[in-house]
Design an enzyme around this catalytic site. Structure first.
Site, PDB file in Angstrom:
ATOM      1  N   GLY A  69       0.813  -1.303   0.118  1.00  0.00           N
ATOM      2  CA  GLY A  69      -0.031   0.036  -0.028  1.00  0.00           C
ATOM      3  C   GLY A  69       0.740   1.267   0.086  1.00  0.00           C
ATOM      4  O   GLY A  69       2.080   1.142   0.254  1.00  0.00           O
ATOM      5  N   CYS A  70       0.304   2.337  -0.226  1.00  0.00           N
ATOM      6  CA  CYS A  70       1.034   3.633  -0.582  1.00  0.00           C
ATOM      7  C   CYS A  70       1.422   4.123   0.939  1.00  0.00           C
ATOM      8  O   CYS A  70       2.697   4.539   1.091  1.00  0.00           O
ATOM      9  CB  CYS A  70       0.319   4.510  -1.291  1.00  0.00           C
ATOM     10  SG  CYS A  70      -1.503   4.885  -0.691  1.00  0.00           S
ATOM     11  N   PHE A  71       0.603   4.399   1.891  1.00  0.00           N
ATOM     12  CA  PHE A  71       0.894   4.424   3.305  1.00  0.00           C
ATOM     13  C   PHE A  71       2.198   3.515   3.816  1.00  0.00           C
ATOM     14  O   PHE A  71       2.899   4.205   4.567  1.00  0.00           O
ATOM     15  CB  PHE A  71      -0.279   4.630   4.215  1.00  0.00           C
ATOM     16  CG  PHE A  71      -1.088   5.955   4.006  1.00  0.00           C
ATOM     17  CD1 PHE A  71      -0.719   7.064   4.193  1.00  0.00           C
ATOM     18  CD2 PHE A  71      -2.461   5.713   3.552  1.00  0.00           C
ATOM     19  CE1 PHE A  71      -1.403   8.366   3.928  1.00  0.00           C
ATOM     20  CE2 PHE A  71      -3.225   6.803   3.406  1.00  0.00           C
ATOM     21  CZ  PHE A  71      -2.731   8.288   3.403  1.00  0.00           C
TER      22      PHE A  71
ATOM     23  N   THR B  46       4.152   1.946   2.412  1.00  0.00           N
ATOM     24  CA  THR B  46       5.301   2.024   1.618  1.00  0.00           C
ATOM     25  C   THR B  46       6.179   3.132   2.386  1.00  0.00           C
ATOM     26  O   THR B  46       7.269   3.167   2.674  1.00  0.00           O
ATOM     27  CB  THR B  46       5.273   2.270   0.338  1.00  0.00           C
ATOM     28  OG1 THR B  46       4.675   1.131  -0.614  1.00  0.00           O
ATOM     29  CG2 THR B  46       6.551   2.699  -0.390  1.00  0.00           C
ATOM     30  N   SER B  47       5.550   4.631   2.357  1.00  0.00           N
ATOM     31  CA  SER B  47       6.217   5.676   3.125  1.00  0.00           C
ATOM     32  C   SER B  47       6.642   5.214   4.679  1.00  0.00           C
ATOM     33  O   SER B  47       7.715   5.697   4.867  1.00  0.00           O
ATOM     34  CB  SER B  47       5.148   6.808   2.937  1.00  0.00           C
ATOM     35  OG  SER B  47       5.734   7.874   3.433  1.00  0.00           O
TER      36      SER B  47
END
Length: 335
Positions: free
Chosen positions: A149-151, A153-154
């Site tokens: 997921g994007c969150f 990953t960050s």
């Protein structure tokens, strides 16, 4: 002439599908031979007029037999639950899959607690989580990859170097902000212009579905991960501001640089990071600041790229024995 790897995309209608097309039509080793959605009967440039004159291929009604006959690898840019219905037959037919949904990111019990009943338990046993900084070697032999997921990953990339330094049983606080494209193309009251413009707000604080993904991949108890996402009036971009308590007596920036010294898509910044410098790229920019035993970590990515599509192509590169940097955008949309 070297034969290119034939790849397909299912889920071409959305933003991540568009970003995949943009990368793959310029990729030196992949040939985009199949584009599909749930309906077909249109060309890709009719769905995304920005592709006119660049890619005007037909968009098919997704059919497993057709794509299995012509594709070596398929990207699934689909919602959770929908994706697993394609994974099972594609894997059975020998097609490699990069799944951009949440369907294979978590152990069964955690997935079903936060999403829905899982219909492909068999493939959960051999999926590889698609974060190269954690699982590069495993990705090279993977048949099925769960794109993060994007969150997560960050947040994960920001926290990874410091997990061993964190004081036991102390909270991990992640204050994350994302552009509206992270909510997808489908309209909703939340993402309506009138609601988003000149506004900023948190949503699903502390119980967002990405929190257990962050906890699981870092080996941290879910109760210790306090994740609060915010929607900001921007098209794309993501920053996670992370706060943890750590033992003293080490140089956090030095540790960060050493940890990621060989990683091609991690950039360590001496100044607080921003979204603009990573827009349109696969880079994750990270900044760290110490104050006693408090550590502040800021991690910036493009939510559609490193948080989805470009990371998916990096994973595909590794799966097919290619240089992971092949075809991956590395120049930001600045100014």
């Amino acid at each position: 002439m070297i034969k290119k790897t034939a790849v397909g995309i299912v889920g071409a209608t959305g933003y991540t599908g568009l970003e995949l097309v943009k990368i793959l039509v310029k990729h030196p080793h992949f040939e985009l031979v199949y584009i599909a959605n749930s309906e077909g009967g249109v060309t890709i440039n009719e769905l995304h007029p920005s592709l006119s004159g660049v890619c005007e291929d037909e968009v098919h009604c997704a059919d497993v037999d057709t794509m299995a006959a012509i594709c070596d690898l398929v990207f699934l840019a689909l919602p959770h639950k929908t994706a697993m219905a394609y994974v099972q037959p594609l894997i059975a037919k020998g097609v490699k899959v990069v799944d951009l949904s949440a369907d294979y990111r978590l152990p069964l019990d955690i997935y079903e607690a936060f999403y829905c009943p899982h219909t492909d338990k068999e493939n959960l046993s051999h999926v590889v989580y698609g974060l190269p900084e954690l699982f590069r070697d495993e990705l090279k032999s993977a048949k099925l990859v769960a794109n993060p997921g994007c969150f997560p990953t960050s947040a994960i990339l920001g926290l990874l170097p410091f997990v061993a330094k964190r004081l036991a049983n102390t909270p991990v606080i992640i204050d994350a902000k994302t552009g509206v494209s992270g909510a997808g193309k489908k309209l909703s009251e939340t993402t309506h212009f009138v609601n988003v413009n000149d506004n900023l707000f948190a949503y699903n604080p502390l119980m967002h579905r990405h929190a257990p993904e962050i906890a699981n991949k870092l080996g941290i108890d879910f109760d210790e991960v306090n994740f609060v996402p915010h929607l900001v009036p921007l098209t794309r971009g993501m920053i996670s501001s992370i706060y943890i308590q750590v033992e003293e007596g080490f140089d956090a920036e030095q540790l960060l640089r050493e940890y990621y010294k060989s990683e091609p898509f991690i950039r360590i910044s001496k100044n607080p990071v921003d979204m603009k410098n990573v827009a349109g790229t696969n880079f994750c920019d990270i900044y760290v600041k110490q104050k006693g035993n408090l550590l502040f970590i800021a991690s910036a990515i493009d939510n559609l790229m490193r948080g989805a599509s470009s990371q998916a192509v990096v994973n595909a590169n590794l799966m097919m024995g290619l240089d992971e940097k092949a075809g991956i955008p590395d120049i930001a949309y600045v100014p």
